[in-house]
Design a protein around this motif. Sequence first.
Motif, mmCIF file in Angstrom:
data_model
loop_
_atom_site.group_PDB
_atom_site.id
_atom_site.type_symbol
_atom_site.label_atom_id
_atom_site.label_comp_id
_atom_site.label_asym_id
_atom_site.label_seq_id
_atom_site.Cartn_x
_atom_site.Cartn_y
_atom_site.Cartn_z
ATOM 1 N N PHE A 144 0.838 -1.192 0.000
ATOM 2 C CA PHE A 144 0.000 0.000 0.000
ATOM 3 C C PHE A 144 0.874 1.244 0.000
ATOM 4 O O PHE A 144 1.989 1.246 0.536
ATOM 5 C CB PHE A 144 -0.916 0.041 1.222
ATOM 6 C CG PHE A 144 -1.883 -1.108 1.318
ATOM 7 C CD1 PHE A 144 -2.893 -1.267 0.384
ATOM 8 C CD2 PHE A 144 -1.774 -2.043 2.339
ATOM 9 C CE1 PHE A 144 -3.792 -2.338 0.462
ATOM 10 C CE2 PHE A 144 -2.662 -3.111 2.431
ATOM 11 C CZ PHE A 144 -3.670 -3.256 1.489
ATOM 12 N N ALA A 145 0.348 2.314 -0.580
ATOM 13 C CA ALA A 145 0.990 3.626 -0.539
ATOM 14 C C ALA A 145 -0.101 4.683 -0.502
ATOM 15 O O ALA A 145 -0.991 4.685 -1.364
ATOM 16 C CB ALA A 145 1.890 3.844 -1.758
ATOM 17 N N GLN A 146 -0.059 5.539 0.499
ATOM 18 C CA GLN A 146 -1.085 6.565 0.686
ATOM 19 C C GLN A 146 -2.495 5.964 0.681
ATOM 20 O O GLN A 146 -3.440 6.539 0.137
ATOM 21 C CB GLN A 146 -0.978 7.656 -0.389
ATOM 22 C CG GLN A 146 0.243 8.551 -0.232
ATOM 23 C CD GLN A 146 1.533 7.879 -0.664
ATOM 24 O OE1 GLN A 146 1.636 7.357 -1.779
ATOM 25 N NE2 GLN A 146 2.535 7.896 0.201
ATOM 26 N N HIS A 156 0.615 -0.675 -7.037
ATOM 27 C CA HIS A 156 0.790 -1.664 -8.100
ATOM 28 C C HIS A 156 2.216 -1.687 -8.641
ATOM 29 O O HIS A 156 2.708 -2.748 -9.067
ATOM 30 C CB HIS A 156 -0.221 -1.414 -9.220
ATOM 31 C CG HIS A 156 -1.613 -1.788 -8.843
ATOM 32 N ND1 HIS A 156 -2.107 -3.059 -8.966
ATOM 33 C CD2 HIS A 156 -2.620 -1.040 -8.299
ATOM 34 C CE1 HIS A 156 -3.357 -3.090 -8.536
ATOM 35 N NE2 HIS A 156 -3.692 -1.881 -8.119
ATOM 36 N N ALA A 157 2.892 -0.556 -8.618
ATOM 37 C CA ALA A 157 4.282 -0.535 -9.075
ATOM 38 C C ALA A 157 5.147 -1.398 -8.163
ATOM 39 O O ALA A 157 5.990 -2.185 -8.631
ATOM 40 C CB ALA A 157 4.804 0.896 -9.117
ATOM 41 N N ALA A 158 4.941 -1.277 -6.863
ATOM 42 C CA ALA A 158 5.691 -2.102 -5.916
ATOM 43 C C ALA A 158 5.332 -3.572 -6.072
ATOM 44 O O ALA A 158 6.197 -4.452 -5.981
ATOM 45 C CB ALA A 158 5.422 -1.641 -4.489
ATOM 46 N N LEU A 159 4.057 -3.843 -6.321
ATOM 47 C CA LEU A 159 3.623 -5.232 -6.506
ATOM 48 C C LEU A 159 4.294 -5.853 -7.726
ATOM 49 O O LEU A 159 4.759 -6.999 -7.690
ATOM 50 C CB LEU A 159 2.102 -5.273 -6.637
ATOM 51 C CG LEU A 159 1.450 -6.656 -6.749
ATOM 52 C CD1 LEU A 159 1.815 -7.543 -5.563
ATOM 53 C CD2 LEU A 159 -0.070 -6.504 -6.854
ATOM 54 N N ARG A 160 4.379 -5.095 -8.800
ATOM 55 C CA ARG A 160 5.066 -5.604 -9.998
ATOM 56 C C ARG A 160 6.534 -5.894 -9.705
ATOM 57 O O ARG A 160 7.081 -6.919 -10.153
ATOM 58 C CB ARG A 160 4.932 -4.593 -11.148
ATOM 59 C CG ARG A 160 3.574 -4.593 -11.820
ATOM 60 C CD ARG A 160 3.582 -3.753 -13.087
ATOM 61 N NE ARG A 160 3.695 -2.325 -12.782
ATOM 62 C CZ ARG A 160 2.654 -1.530 -12.574
ATOM 63 N NH1 ARG A 160 1.415 -2.018 -12.631
ATOM 64 N NH2 ARG A 160 2.828 -0.245 -12.316
ATOM 65 N N ALA A 215 -7.915 -5.898 -9.480
ATOM 66 C CA ALA A 215 -6.753 -5.162 -9.957
ATOM 67 C C ALA A 215 -5.458 -5.824 -9.493
ATOM 68 O O ALA A 215 -4.476 -5.896 -10.249
ATOM 69 C CB ALA A 215 -6.816 -3.719 -9.468
ATOM 70 N N VAL A 216 -5.435 -6.316 -8.254
ATOM 71 C CA VAL A 216 -4.263 -7.038 -7.753
ATOM 72 C C VAL A 216 -4.004 -8.270 -8.609
ATOM 73 O O VAL A 216 -2.862 -8.536 -9.023
ATOM 74 C CB VAL A 216 -4.448 -7.418 -6.272
ATOM 75 C CG1 VAL A 216 -3.437 -8.481 -5.839
ATOM 76 C CG2 VAL A 216 -4.330 -6.186 -5.382
ATOM 77 N N LEU A 217 -5.036 -9.040 -8.880
ATOM 78 C CA LEU A 217 -4.866 -10.242 -9.709
ATOM 79 C C LEU A 217 -4.359 -9.893 -11.099
ATOM 80 O O LEU A 217 -3.477 -10.579 -11.640
ATOM 81 C CB LEU A 217 -6.190 -11.005 -9.806
ATOM 82 C CG LEU A 217 -6.566 -11.859 -8.596
ATOM 83 C CD1 LEU A 217 -7.984 -12.396 -8.748
ATOM 84 C CD2 LEU A 217 -5.582 -13.006 -8.413
ATOM 85 N N ALA A 218 -4.896 -8.836 -11.675
ATOM 86 C CA ALA A 218 -4.453 -8.431 -13.014
ATOM 87 C C ALA A 218 -2.973 -8.071 -13.009
ATOM 88 O O ALA A 218 -2.219 -8.465 -13.913
ATOM 89 C CB ALA A 218 -5.295 -7.256 -13.512
ATOM 90 N N THR A 219 -2.547 -7.336 -12.003
ATOM 91 C CA THR A 219 -1.136 -6.942 -11.905
ATOM 92 C C THR A 219 -0.245 -8.162 -11.722
ATOM 93 O O THR A 219 0.794 -8.299 -12.387
ATOM 94 C CB THR A 219 -0.941 -5.958 -10.744
ATOM 95 O OG1 THR A 219 -1.628 -4.751 -11.041
ATOM 96 C CG2 THR A 219 0.533 -5.655 -10.517
#
Length: 285
Positions: free
Chosen positions: A15-17, A22-26, A59-63
């Motif tokens: 999480f951020a803010q 998603h950038a960190a997840l990638r 969205a998490v799954l897509a990433t």
Amino acid sequence: MAVFTGIWVPLITPFAQGEVDHAALRRLVARYRQAGVAGLVALGTTGEPSTLSEVEQDAVLATVLAAAEGLPVVAGLSGNDPAAMLPRLRQLGTLPLAGILVPAPYYVRPSQAGILQFFTTLADASPHPLVIYDIPYRTGVRLEIPTLLALAAHPNIKAVKDCAGSLDSTLALVRDGRLAVLAGDDLQMFNNWCLGGQGAIAATAHVRTEEFVAAWRAIQAGRLAEGRAAYLRLVPWIQAAFMEPNPAPVKYVLAREGLIQNALRPPMLPVSAESAARLDTLFAS
């Protein structure tokens, strides 16, 4: 069954803010792919899915699926009303997943017959194989050995994440041989592997991932002394990772490495200052 083997990482959700990062997840997915893990679990307990909306979960799954680049991905799905879970299960069936990780119905404490019916209903309807998540300290119900062996007969149930803390259950499943047995209690993974387990879904493998992979590969190759030594080097981290509720210690260490922000969603909280100091000392050496 062959896909359910080796070291799997049950991904945290960064999480951020207040939003999913998603950038960190990638970046995390790329890191674990390069480290040689066998697969990834998205939206498992470690991913804090109960605090994510369905839109966020999608969205998490897509990433994760995009960043995995073909590495097998399992999605977590939990609930205590199978009828309410079926639409989501069918929706997940449209995605290129390796399987669905499902715990027993939580809180309601059904009978063993009710548990058997629950998993059978979902396995009958699921377009993807089911991985049973046997974790009684979270769900409030045990999956007794006769229930597990009955579920092993279902053609769409392929594996179990073994967090029951029962040597009898682990031995029964390994000896039966129909389900891939993946260690889910990180401190028990070495024992599990030596008994014939097929790998692990390990939150602690977020950190020092290559060492977990090396320990598993050594055991698989019959190099017991090498595998034991590699595992024992990981034990202090494994013990420290559960000094506070998962995934707070894991997220702290990942943030310490500059990979994510040290953020969780309530009611989960970051580690205390005392725990942070212990982790700093552990990773300073």
